[in-house]
Design an enzyme around this catalytic site. Structure first.
Site, PDB file in Angstrom:
ATOM      1  N   GLU A   1      61.735  26.220  35.652  1.00 61.50           N
ATOM      2  CA  GLU A   1      61.152  25.846  34.448  1.00 61.50           C
ATOM      3  C   GLU A   1      61.895  25.623  33.082  1.00 61.50           C
ATOM      4  O   GLU A   1      61.501  24.956  32.470  1.00 61.50           O
ATOM      5  CB  GLU A   1      60.113  27.175  34.124  1.00 61.50           C
ATOM      6  CG  GLU A   1      59.178  27.665  35.305  1.00 61.50           C
ATOM      7  CD  GLU A   1      58.062  26.546  35.507  1.00 61.50           C
ATOM      8  OE1 GLU A   1      57.831  25.664  34.559  1.00 61.50           O
ATOM      9  OE2 GLU A   1      57.509  26.363  36.656  1.00 61.50           O
TER      10      GLU A   1
ATOM     11  N   SER B   1      21.889  77.893  46.728  1.00 59.59           N
ATOM     12  CA  SER B   1      22.428  79.044  46.375  1.00 59.59           C
ATOM     13  C   SER B   1      23.833  79.026  45.550  1.00 59.59           C
ATOM     14  O   SER B   1      24.256  79.922  45.005  1.00 59.59           O
ATOM     15  CB  SER B   1      22.761  79.785  47.758  1.00 59.59           C
ATOM     16  OG  SER B   1      21.662  80.138  48.476  1.00 59.59           O
TER      17      SER B   1
END
Length: 688
Positions: free
Chosen positions: A96, A367
């Protein structure tokens, strides 16, 4: 005449040259001054707010990435330059911007060549952008090909070079570049394509990835391997030209068969703790953070999630709940000491159904609600561990005698005279309703809300059996109070939030330490609930899995299977059932307990077993289970029981011939013995 004329012209010509040089000098000074002013302005002015959309990232309690909060960018991970393989950095620079470390943001020679080509063709088809210019364009500008945009790009590039080091610029570039298939940044690309962090990329892998950004679709190895390999060869030759590698290294790297992950796995990273991620989004919005900030603000959200615990939770549910069929499960686990949510599973398959059952308010706890009844009664000294009620079919009148409630035990099984420990272990319904009738349903509601139950409840006798819906999150919170020695617990998922520049936007307040229930009462309740996992308890079937002290309670209704339990380090609620009101089978009802046990042991496998801390104002004495009185030496079945100091029995059982203690044999009273008895609890647990 001619001589004088020539002499007259010389001063005039000299003046013209002097004027010319004067003008040039002024122009040069103005140019230098203008350039200096421009550079000074660029240096001292701030860069604009980036137009680049950065996905916000979720991190676990150790700072490791979990997933993104963004809904449309599947992967994006930011790392420092030290966390990126040198071969990837070299491949990128060679391809690049070979002069990256030499220029100041602009490649003057390259710009000159591009201008000649563009002037010749009267177009802007050739560029000469440096890596810094590409970053500036991606951060602040559009990609239109105009001279105006190019000038702005150059100015922003110079400004970036002034304000950041080369390595910082390179890291920013590598963290935002697109590598295809939803992966923004080299860390995401490395994980997506090869299943490894960017710092572990080999030369072959680096040269492959460095070639993709030029055309993420065209050069995708998943879409077109030939194009990807051709591009890789170009990258490798660029690295040879720039001197990063030798020709032999390039050839060897090109010949490597790369271990790509299957394309189908590319979205897996978005499914790490997905229910927790959605929960955090809602929490952040409640804190005032906007949707736009979450989607594109690049926030880093530090959470309470324990990745190992989360994996254990998902594994336990995956093992015990069939993948096919409609049966669902949910698990929420909280650290009682801080309120930190350590694990959250809202269902067995997020892809199929995103409904988070941890937050569902339509589940009857059965419960598992009973401990709140007993806790209120213990606090009011209405009952103690030695209090006995008869377990038999019973009718209870309420509403001033106008109504009657007739509860029954599961399977119509009754136990006769039983104490509180036996009632909790066997989950006796008659004992629970007797207790709520004594302490008052309003008092139970007050206790439940104090512990963190937020849903609506009515003061009815059936409340004792968990007939009013609750959220699993609230149940885990309420039980966490018991584990936390009676102190308030406020669940939290977010520890801190920073913006994309690392500035702190939010920090969680300190965990509350208000005393909700007296520590002694909380401990007695905990000690009683340990019996659920002992012989005769409803959780005994998973006792072989649990290798540490655990307290908790099971709960079963026609449509729900629950277990809520805790250790000193974790409070966990597990629910199993169906979404559409379908009744659970007996087999279904047995699935919540193994999920809880397997999760708890796996989540705490690196944590040594720890006893619950016993406060000083708690005593343990031997009682006669048949009478609830102090056990004498002749009592054949004496049991050690725990009491808040001052509530223990003071009379001896007279049902056995040798009940009265021989004071000559011991100078310790039963209470004195009880204060020394924590070891007895340990032995009872150890011999299990």
């Amino acid at each position: 005449m001619s001589t004088s004329h020539t002499q007259a012209k010389r001063p005039a010509g000299k003046r013209r040259w002097l004027t010319f040089f004067y003008i040039c000098g002024i122009g040069l000074l103005l140019a230098v001054g203008s350039a200096a002013s421009t550079l000074g302005y660029l240096y001292f002015s701030d860069l604009p707010v980036s137009d680049m959309q950065q996905a916000s990232e979720l991190l676990d309690r150790e700072g490791k990435p979990i997933s993104l909060l963004s809904s449309d960018r599947s992967m994006e991970r930011h790392v420092s330059i030290e966390e990126i393989s040198p071969s990837l950095v070299q491949a990128t620079i060679a391809t690049e911007d070979r002069k990256f470390y030499q220029h100041w943001g602009l490649d003057i020679e390259g710009i000159g060549r591009a201008m000649l080509v563009n002037l010749e063709s009267l177009s802007t088809r050739q560029g000469a952008s440096t890596l810094t210019q590409q970053l500036a364009r991606n951060l602040y500008l559009t990609h239109e090909r105009t001279w105006k945009r190019k000038v702005k790009e150059a100015l922003f590039a110079m400004q970036l070079e002034m304000k950041y080091s080369k390595d910082e610029i390179l890291a920013m570039y590598l963290n935002q570049i697109y590598y295809g298939h939803g992966a923004y940044g080299i860390e995401s690309a490395a994980q997506m394509y090869f299943g490894k962090p960017a710092k572990e990329l080999t030369l072959a892998e680096s040269s492959m990835l460095a070639g993709i950004p030029k055309g993420p679709t065209y050069y995708s190895p998943w879409m077109n391997m030939k194009n990807a390999k051709d591009r890789q060869q170009i990258v490798l030759q660029n690295m040879v030209t720039t001197g990063y590698i030798s020709e032999q290294q390039a050839q060897e790297a090109y010949q490597v068969t790369l271990p790509f992950k299957p394309k189908e796995s590319r979205s897996e990273s978005t499914l790490i703790a997905p229910y927790f991620r959605d929960y955090v989004r809602k929490e952040l919005l409640a804190l005032g953070i906007t949707e736009d900030e979450l989607e594109t603000g690049g926030l880093r959200v530090y959470t309470t999630l324990d990745s190992r615990a989360q994996q254990a939770a998902e594994a336990a549910i995956g093992k015990n709940i069939p993948a096919d069929g409609d049966l669902q499960a949910a698990l929420i686990s909280i650290d009682p000491r801080s309120g930190d949510i350590k694990a959250m599973v809202g269902g067995k398959n997020y892809r199929d159904n995103q409904y988070n059952r941890v937050l569902a308010t339509t589940r009857q706890p059965g419960s598992s609600f009973k401990p709140f009844v007993y806790l209120a009664a213990l606090e009011d000294k209405v009952i103690t561990a030695a209090t006995q009620y008869k377990s038999e079919p019973t009718s209870f009148d309420y509403d001033e005698g106008r109504k009657t409630y007739k509860p029954s035990n599961y399977g119509d099984k009754y136990y006769g005279d039983i104490n509180l420990r036996q009632a909790i272990a066997a989950s006796d319904n008659i004992y629970a309703v007797n207790t709520i009738m004594q302490v008052g349903a309003e008092r139970v509601i007050e206790m439940a809300k104090r512990l963190g139950i937020e849903t609506q409840m009515k003061p009815l006798p059936s409340l004792a059996l968990g007939t009013f819906p609750v959220r699993p999150l609230d149940m885990a919170r309420a039980y966490a109070v018991l584990s936390n020695e009676g102190k308030e617990v406020a669940p939290r998922a977010v520890l801190a939030v920073t913006d994309n520049r690392g500035r702190k936007l939010y920090e969680a307040p300190k965990a509350p330490d208000a005393q909700v229930v007296e520590a002694s009462t909380s401990y007695v309740m905990t000690n009683l609930m340990e019996s659920v996992f002992e012989a005769g308890g409803t959780g005994n079937r998973v006792s072989s899995i649990l290798k540490r002290p655990v307290a908790g309670k099971t709960g079963t209704t026609d449509a729900d299977s629950w277990i809520v339990g805790y250790t000193p380090e974790l409070s966990t609620a597990v629910w199993v059932g169906y979404d559409k009101g379908k009744k659970i089978t007996t087999m279904d009802s047995h699935l919540s307990a193994p999920i809880f046990a397997e999760y708890t042991e796996k989540a705490l496998e690196s944590v040594p077993p720890k006893l619950f801390a016993m406060p000083d104002d708690v005593v343990s004495v031997y009682i006669d289970p048949s009478t609830g009185l102090l056990a004498g030496e002749g009592c054949p079945a004496k049991k050690m029981e725990t009491f808040v100091l001052g509530t223990e029995p003071t009379e001896y059982c007279g049902a056995h011939p040798s009940d009265q203690p021989d004071q000559d044999k011991s100078k310790d009273t039963p209470i004195d013995q009880g204060k020394k008895s924590w070891w007895q609890h340990f032995k009872r647990w150890w011999t299990g």
